[in-house]
Write an enzyme that holds these catalytic residues in place. Structure first.
Site, mmCIF file in Angstrom:
data_model
loop_
_atom_site.group_PDB
_atom_site.id
_atom_site.type_symbol
_atom_site.label_atom_id
_atom_site.label_comp_id
_atom_site.label_asym_id
_atom_site.label_seq_id
_atom_site.Cartn_x
_atom_site.Cartn_y
_atom_site.Cartn_z
ATOM 1 N N ASN A 74 -11.236 -2.298 -5.160
ATOM 2 C CA ASN A 74 -10.068 -1.495 -5.889
ATOM 3 C C ASN A 74 -10.865 -1.236 -7.425
ATOM 4 O O ASN A 74 -10.850 -0.100 -8.100
ATOM 5 C CB ASN A 74 -8.850 -1.895 -6.221
ATOM 6 N N ASP A 127 0.856 -1.374 0.080
ATOM 7 C CA ASP A 127 -0.091 0.029 0.099
ATOM 8 C C ASP A 127 1.025 1.342 0.082
ATOM 9 O O ASP A 127 1.835 1.195 0.561
ATOM 10 C CB ASP A 127 -0.991 -0.215 1.319
HETATM 11 C C1 IPE Z 1 -5.399 -2.492 -0.094
HETATM 12 O O1 IPE Z 1 -5.030 -1.379 -0.293
HETATM 13 C C2 IPE Z 1 -5.445 -3.311 -1.479
HETATM 14 C C3 IPE Z 1 -4.136 -3.669 -1.968
HETATM 15 C C4 IPE Z 1 -2.849 -3.212 -1.572
HETATM 16 C C5 IPE Z 1 -4.052 -4.135 -3.612
HETATM 17 P P1 IPE Z 1 -6.159 0.024 -0.446
HETATM 18 O O2 IPE Z 1 -5.458 1.306 -0.468
HETATM 19 O O3 IPE Z 1 -7.172 -0.452 -1.497
HETATM 20 O O4 IPE Z 1 -6.854 -0.319 0.923
HETATM 21 P P2 IPE Z 1 -7.810 0.856 1.944
HETATM 22 O O5 IPE Z 1 -8.646 1.608 1.049
HETATM 23 O O6 IPE Z 1 -6.597 1.884 2.334
HETATM 24 O O7 IPE Z 1 -8.255 0.064 3.106
HETATM 25 C C1 IPE Z 2 -1.512 0.249 -3.354
HETATM 26 O O1 IPE Z 2 -1.318 1.735 -3.291
HETATM 27 C C2 IPE Z 2 -1.853 -0.180 -4.794
HETATM 28 C C3 IPE Z 2 -3.114 -0.502 -4.975
HETATM 29 C C4 IPE Z 2 -4.293 -0.533 -4.166
HETATM 30 C C5 IPE Z 2 -3.529 -0.815 -6.350
HETATM 31 P P1 IPE Z 2 -2.520 2.866 -3.498
HETATM 32 O O2 IPE Z 2 -3.145 3.056 -4.798
HETATM 33 O O3 IPE Z 2 -3.814 2.376 -2.389
HETATM 34 O O4 IPE Z 2 -1.994 3.855 -2.415
HETATM 35 P P2 IPE Z 2 -2.379 4.986 -1.599
HETATM 36 O O5 IPE Z 2 -2.806 4.327 -0.532
HETATM 37 O O6 IPE Z 2 -3.829 5.634 -2.391
HETATM 38 O O7 IPE Z 2 -1.132 5.781 -1.419
HETATM 39 MG MG MG Z 3 -4.089 2.531 -0.465
#
Ligand code: IPE
Ligand code: IPE
Ligand code: MG
Length: 239
Positions: A64, A16
């Site tokens: 997502n 993340d």
């Molecule tokens: C969790 O990250 C999913 C992945 C890393 C693929 P998100 O960024 O989607 O999760 P939340 O929304 O912060 O819980």
């Molecule tokens: C994790 O990074 C990757 C995916 C969930 C695809 P994020 O895209 O959630 O990055 P933040 O949490 O917005 O920084």
């Molecule tokens: Mg994230």
């Protein structure tokens, strides 16, 4: 890179913080995803060196799909790029490639690339790399229940072990350690059933900054944990 002590068999990583990494630098979010994918490559290599048997990377959650379609599309393009580029590397490293999640929701060309990589690597003997794509733990459990209901398994035959075999992760050990980057302290629907007794490691590092060294720090932290699984540990030096 040698690490003494207990090595986790299976590590799960919630990768993340890609978006925030990019935003902090005034870059578009996709740049964070690009850099994050490179980090994933490094961590996969490190896992093999350390002697981990299975590595599950949470790359795209079922939630997502709610992101703007432009971000989803660029993530899919990135995935396609790596699936094409890395198959020879997976073969060279003798790795087994698997995916978990609702793969049927992904674009068809990506599904084909996944099937191809899964088939070609199926008999390899090295590390099992599992990519969670369009994955949600609740969704996986619900799909397992539906499979059971349409099977001839009788309720009295159902055990935790047999339930396991209906999950996407059938045949894999439960994760010993789950790492989440970016400072968020939640599981976000990752390996809900399998992670019941996983050790959790949270770091503020954003995924695109996560290095091999930090993986080693996480493993050392894991090695300090006392895993009790609800029992009482009897120490040989106890009075
Ligand atoms: C969790 O990250 C999913 C992945 C890393 C693929 P998100 O960024 O989607 O999760 P939340 O929304 O912060 O819980
Ligand atoms: C994790 O990074 C990757 C995916 C969930 C695809 P994020 O895209 O959630 O990055 P933040 O949490 O917005 O920084
Ligand atoms: Mg994230």
């Amino acid at each position: 890179m040698l690490l003494s002590g207990r090595i986790p068999k299976h590590i799960g990583i919630i990768m993340d913080g890609n978006g925030r990494w990019a935003e902090l630098r005034g870059l578009p979010r996709i740049e964070g995803h690009r850099r994050g994918a490179e980090r994933a490559k490094e961590v996969i290599e490190a896992a093999a060196e350390i002697g981990i048997k299975a590595l599950t990377l949470y790359a795209f959650s079922i939630e997502n799909w709610q992101r703007p379609s432009s971000e989803v599309m660029t993530l899919m393009k990135l995935l396609e790029f790596y699936l094409k580029k890395e198959l020879s590397e997976l073969m060279a490293k003798d790795m087994v490639f698997k995916t978990i999640g609702e793969i049927w929701r992904l674009p068809e060309d990506i599904q084909n690339l996944i099937r191809d990589a899964e088939e070609k690597t199926a008999l390899n003997k090295g590390v099992t790399l599992i990519i969670a794509l369009s994955y949600g733990g609740r969704n996986e459990i619900l799909r397992a229940v539906k499979k059971i209901l349409s099977s001839d398994v009788r309720p009295e035959e159902l055990t935790e072990e047999s339930f396991d075999s209906f999950l996407d992760t059938a045949g894999l050990p439960a994760p010993d350690l789950i790492i989440r980057t970016s400072g968020e302290m939640r599981i976000s629907n990752f390996l809900l059933w399998q992670g019941a007794y996983s050790e959790l490691y949270f770091t503020d590092t954003l995924w695109p900054d996560f290095t091999k060294d930090e993986l080693l720090i996480a493993i050392r932290d894991y090695q300090m944990r006392e895993r009790r699984f609800g029992a009482i540990v009897t120490r040989s030096d106890a009075p």
